[in-house]
Scaffold this motif. Structure first.
Motif, mmCIF file in Angstrom:
data_model
loop_
_atom_site.group_PDB
_atom_site.id
_atom_site.type_symbol
_atom_site.label_atom_id
_atom_site.label_comp_id
_atom_site.label_asym_id
_atom_site.label_seq_id
_atom_site.Cartn_x
_atom_site.Cartn_y
_atom_site.Cartn_z
ATOM 1 N N ASN B 50 43.187 37.564 126.809
ATOM 2 C CA ASN B 50 42.726 35.850 126.593
ATOM 3 C C ASN B 50 41.823 35.544 126.640
ATOM 4 O O ASN B 50 41.461 34.199 127.134
ATOM 5 C CB ASN B 50 44.363 35.225 126.052
ATOM 6 C CG ASN B 50 44.472 35.052 128.397
ATOM 7 O OD1 ASN B 50 44.106 35.498 128.923
ATOM 8 N ND2 ASN B 50 45.729 35.020 128.921
ATOM 9 N N LEU B 52 40.768 35.320 130.353
ATOM 10 C CA LEU B 52 41.087 34.610 131.917
ATOM 11 C C LEU B 52 40.287 35.548 132.225
ATOM 12 O O LEU B 52 39.811 34.800 133.473
ATOM 13 C CB LEU B 52 42.302 34.344 131.866
ATOM 14 C CG LEU B 52 43.563 32.792 131.736
ATOM 15 C CD1 LEU B 52 45.193 33.408 131.637
ATOM 16 C CD2 LEU B 52 43.032 31.993 132.040
ATOM 17 N N HIS B 56 38.553 32.774 133.687
ATOM 18 C CA HIS B 56 39.041 32.419 134.644
ATOM 19 C C HIS B 56 38.646 33.243 136.323
ATOM 20 O O HIS B 56 38.733 32.731 137.773
ATOM 21 C CB HIS B 56 40.064 32.023 134.432
ATOM 22 C CG HIS B 56 41.278 31.300 135.519
ATOM 23 N ND1 HIS B 56 40.704 29.955 134.928
ATOM 24 C CD2 HIS B 56 42.189 31.087 136.306
ATOM 25 C CE1 HIS B 56 41.922 29.059 136.300
ATOM 26 N NE2 HIS B 56 41.962 29.895 137.218
ATOM 27 N N TYR B 57 39.067 34.065 135.927
ATOM 28 C CA TYR B 57 39.396 35.403 137.086
ATOM 29 C C TYR B 57 38.142 35.937 137.498
ATOM 30 O O TYR B 57 37.892 36.565 136.256
ATOM 31 C CB TYR B 57 40.160 36.556 136.822
ATOM 32 C CG TYR B 57 42.298 35.809 137.328
ATOM 33 C CD1 TYR B 57 42.986 34.877 138.496
ATOM 34 C CD2 TYR B 57 42.397 35.353 136.284
ATOM 35 C CE1 TYR B 57 43.578 34.099 138.002
ATOM 36 C CE2 TYR B 57 43.168 34.041 136.289
ATOM 37 C CZ TYR B 57 44.439 34.450 137.467
ATOM 38 O OH TYR B 57 45.475 33.360 137.400
ATOM 39 N N PRO B 77 38.030 31.108 127.540
ATOM 40 C CA PRO B 77 39.851 30.474 126.894
ATOM 41 C C PRO B 77 40.059 30.052 125.503
ATOM 42 O O PRO B 77 40.805 30.737 124.876
ATOM 43 C CB PRO B 77 39.951 31.092 128.252
ATOM 44 C CG PRO B 77 39.344 31.175 129.111
ATOM 45 C CD PRO B 77 38.322 31.394 128.429
ATOM 46 N N ASP B 78 39.676 28.686 125.566
ATOM 47 C CA ASP B 78 39.623 28.008 125.226
ATOM 48 C C ASP B 78 38.982 28.180 123.638
ATOM 49 O O ASP B 78 40.117 27.587 122.583
ATOM 50 C CB ASP B 78 39.683 26.233 125.567
ATOM 51 C CG ASP B 78 38.642 26.235 126.025
ATOM 52 O OD1 ASP B 78 37.736 26.900 125.586
ATOM 53 O OD2 ASP B 78 38.163 25.296 126.824
ATOM 54 N N ALA B 81 41.690 30.399 122.430
ATOM 55 C CA ALA B 81 43.360 30.815 122.379
ATOM 56 C C ALA B 81 43.667 29.839 120.706
ATOM 57 O O ALA B 81 44.709 30.272 120.191
ATOM 58 C CB ALA B 81 42.943 29.384 123.007
ATOM 59 N N SER B 86 49.427 32.686 124.608
ATOM 60 C CA SER B 86 49.977 33.475 125.616
ATOM 61 C C SER B 86 50.805 32.441 125.930
ATOM 62 O O SER B 86 51.066 31.111 126.400
ATOM 63 C CB SER B 86 48.502 33.363 127.525
ATOM 64 O OG SER B 86 46.971 33.651 126.566
#
Lengths: 274, 286, 253
Positions: B50, B52, B56-57, B77-78, B81, B86
């Motif tokens: 997804n 992230l 994000h990470y 991610p968006d 999406a 998720s």
């Protein structure tokens, strides 16, 4: 060790209470409470160590009537492991965590006992509890409860969120404990865990105790289990489905042996009919 | 379609790889179960799908992940999406609203779905998640299983082609867990949604998923159709994952040269297996 | 749970007012009792509050709020009345303290203002969903969506945190920690270590929430993507007129 007599309990707001529950656990028993979410399993656990007090009826545990005893006093003799270890852990190292568990029990040789527990559980005393994996944190929580050698151990879904190896590790510790004489009362959703480890089953539905017997028998009582919205463990269900010589089998290897014997007998008969 | 090619990832500050050289191809319309011991990188794998990971990470990232043709390195991610939804284990924290309707609206409004379509998307999503009657309920008054279905509805309202779930039944009892998997099967067969689900409850995975991927700490241990994977009891044991007892039984019977067919995935299949053994119909299917 | 600010569902005319109108109305009530110096006026604002709560069928809640405000105000009243030194002395007290007529009037006005101004806030939150307030702030007042979302998220997390704290205290009691102790300092010392688990689980929950919002396009949202519409109706306009009238009266009195 533990005795519930006509216990009723109702929450003020929401949540399933329990009605007229009575059972007794003798010293050294290993019992599992089973039932769907909201059946009142956790409520019973909390009544058994005084976190909740019965609305009517009596709960007697380790010689205390829970209605008259302080929960913190009962806690010295009754260990309680929660599903979520993070609520139990609050110290900065694993060693302190285990010492903290004993601090309230007045154990004098605490240091020594603590080292024993660390070795037994294969834990590093210097590590920070919150840096460990979920399974290890659950082990630390268990070690800190067991350090003061409670006579009764209550486990509220001890293996939820753990992987298979972690689950086996926790349950093996509990089995060893039980073999050494500790009474165990466990809540679990996992019928395979219940079958593999517990001896007695208490079936709960809608706040009432609807079944109490050996796990072996309960797994074969499809009507009882479906009333509690549960499914039996696989091998007992299979044993019932086949019937005959298989009916008492709880384990895969026993079943395989019987299949082998039957198949050989049939081959010897050379008629090949079942 | 998800294409994972040689993916290796190490979180910032970690001293070991979370994922090591993962190669996995998940075609459209598949239903894949991911299982493995803790620390094997199951959650990291869902995050890689997804987006992230690595958006994000952060961490060291090698290889590539293509989701619905989009390279996850180049899409946030968006942006991903709309292709992949998720769902997480912690039911409470992934819900952002008080009312079910608002929860489903949240994503739809964010993606500026036109108000004409919002109504039909919302109805569709609530139906597909099996909760058409809960639209105006307060979320806190629902059971855990119902809440998780609300989370699923709010995700599929965006009509993603793929839905990724990280231990969606972790906090649920056996029956509620089963209901979630029935909903996933429905989404998969009726609406063609590709389902990727990380789960510890191996028996549910074996019954509902079409394929299994077993992760170990050193990489992908085995991957294939459920029955193919269940044939390799030794690999499963070495990885340390649970094995359905009926599959263990099939393995034992195979060792005794009594059964060579496809391992059963439930009690009914196991009954047929034993009857076959006793009838001597153990013809080799390998 | 029994929070005094939770939403109480209902279908009354007050419930159905536009959320923005309810906000303006409660703001108007607050402002008017600070604009007016007449205690009669301020007391009638309290009566209006009670009448409104009866119309919304949340009188029981309002009574509770009213009583707890009275308790709190009594304390303030006593402090206040002893501090005002001007005016004619009505009553002499030991320790050189006395009560004056001005002090009495001033303190009475002060606490009635406090009560009259606090009640509309509680009433508005009792009859309006937070998400509606947030939506209307975004669509009508152009508040950036992020702030509105933060507002609703914060309010949604309060019960989660408090149940987490209850769970942690329960777990610690089961370990033998005695929270029933009457010794305040000892209790604080017992509670202090619990901050760590609470903080960790809270951070985890907030993180989970943020990720889930991000994955559903939170960052893509524009100001105009709200689905729910909040049109003004005749009853809303009349409520606004009444509110305006009240403020005008307060300035005159």
């Amino acid at each position: 060790m533990l005795r519930l007599d006509g216990v009723h309990f109702s929450y003020n707001t929401e949540g399933q209470g329990i009605q007229d529950v009575s059972f007794e656990l003798k010293s050294g028993e290993f019992a599992a409470i089973i039932g769907e979410n909201g059946a009142g399993k956790s409520t019973i656990c909390r009544l058994c160590n005084g976190l909740l007090k019965p609305s009517s009826g009596t709960v007697t545990v380790a010689g205390f009537d829970t209605s008259n005893a302080k929960t913190s006093r009962i806690a010295r003799d009754v260990g309680f492991l929660f599903q979520n270890p993070d609520r139990q852990l609050c110290q900065s190292t694993v060693r302190e965590e285990i010492m903290f568990g004993m601090g309230f029990a007045g154990v004098s040789e605490a240091e020594e006992r603590c080292s024993e527990m660390l070795e037994l559980f294969g834990l590093d005393g210097k590590k920070e509890p919150f840096g460990l994996s979920r399974g290890e944190r659950q082990l630390v929580a268990l070690a800190s409860v067991l350090a003061r050698e409670p006579g009764l151990m209550i486990l509220d879904e001890p293996t939820t969120g753990l992987d298979y190896m972690e689950c086996t590790r926790i349950m093996d510790h509990i089995t060893r404990l039980n073999e050494n004489g500790t009474t165990v009362l466990m809540v679990s959703h996992d019928m395979e865990v219940v079958l593999d480890y517990a001896h007695r089953g208490l079936v709960l539905s809608g706040g009432r105790l609807i079944g109490d017997g050996s796990v072996h028998d309960i797994m074969r009582d499809a009507a009882l289990l479906s009333k509690a919205s549960l499914l039996p463990a696989q091998i007992p269900a299979l044993a019932v489905a086949i019937g005959g010589r298989f009916i008492d089998i709880d384990r895969a290897d026993d079943m395989a042996s019987i299949v082998e014997a039957e198949a050989n007998a049939l081959a010897g008969d050379s008629r090949g009919e079942f | 379609m998800i294409n994972i090619n040689g993916l290796t990832f190490r979180y910032v500050g970690a001293n070991a790889d979370a994922l090591t050289d993962i190669n996995l191809r998940i075609p459209d319309g598949d239903f894949v179960g991911i299982i493995g011991p803790s620390g094997a990188g199951k959650t990291t794998l869902t995050r890689a799908i997804n987006g992230l990971v690595p958006h994000h990470y952060k961490g060291d990232y090698y290889g590539e992940v293509l989701v619905d043709g989009k390279d996850t390195l180049k899409h946030t991610p968006d942006q991903l999406a709309v292709s992949v939804g998720s769902v997480f284990q912690d039911i409470e924290s992934q819900l952002v609203s008080e009312i079910v309707e608002d929860e489903v609206l949240f994503g739809l409004e964010n993606f500026s779905v036109s108000s004409g379509e919002i109504e039909s998307q919302m109805e569709w999503a609530l139906n597909a998640a099996g909760i058409p009657g809960l639209r105006n309920r307060e979320i806190r008054s629902l059971s855990g299983g119902q809440k998780q279905k609300v989370a699923i509805a709010s995700i599929i309202a965006l009509r993603p082609k793929i839905i990724v779930l990280d231990e969606p039944t972790g906090e649920l009892d056996p029956l509620a867990s089963r209901r979630i998997f029935e909903t996933l099967r429905e989404l998969n067969t009726q609406f063609g949604v590709t389902v990727v689900v990380v789960e510890q409850k191996i028996m549910l995975l074996c019954e509902f998923a079409r394929r299994l991927a077993v992760l170990s700490s050193v990489g992908l241990a085995i991957e294939g159709s459920v029955t193919d994977v269940l044939r390799h009891i030794d690999v499963l044991e070495a990885t340390g994952v649970n094995i359905p007892r009926v599959a263990t039984l099939a393995g034992l019977l195979r060792k005794k040269s009594l059964f060579f067919g496809e391992p059963p995935i439930n009690v009914l299949g196991a009954k047929a297996m034993i009857e076959n053994c006793l009838r001597g119909e153990n013809t080799c299917l390998d | 749970m029994g929070g005094l600010l939770d939403y109480l569902p209902g279908e009354s005319i007050i419930h159905r007012l536009n959320p923005l109108v309810k906000l303006i109305l409660s703001f108007g009530l607050c402002v008017s009792c600070f604009l007016s110096d007449s205690i009669i006026f301020v007391l009638s604002v309290i009566v209006i509050n009670i009448l409104l709560s009866m119309m919304a069928r949340v009188f029981a809640r309002t009574l509770l709020v009213f009583l707890s405000l009275i308790k709190f105000s009594t304390l303030l009243f006593i402090i206040q009345i002893l501090c005002v030194r001007q005016g004619e002395i009505l009553l002499n007290l030991p320790l050189g303290l006395y009560i004056t007529d001005k002090g009495l009037m001033f303190s009475l006005l002060f606490i009635s203002r406090l009560i009259a101004a606090a009640m509309p806030l509680s009433l508005t939150l009792s009859v309006t969903r937070v998400v509606d307030i947030a939506n209307v702030l975004v669509s009508k007042l152009r508040l950036p969506y992020k702030y509105a979302f933060a507002l609703t998220a914060a309010i949604r997390f309060i019960p989660l945190f408090s149940s987490e704290m209850a769970g942690i205290m329960e777990a610690q009691t089961a370990r033998g920690v005695d929270f029933e102790t009457k010794n305040f300092l000892k209790k604080i010392r017992l509670l202090l270590p619990l901050c760590a688990p609470l903080l960790i689980s809270s951070v985890r929950k907030v993180e989970g929430s943020a990720i889930s919002a991000e994955l559903r396009g939170f960052n893509l949202r524009g100001g105009s993507s709200g689905y729910k519409q909040y049109p003004f109706k005749a009853v809303d306009y009349s409520a606004l007129c009444l509110c305006a009238a009240l403020v005008v009266v307060s300035v005159m009195l």
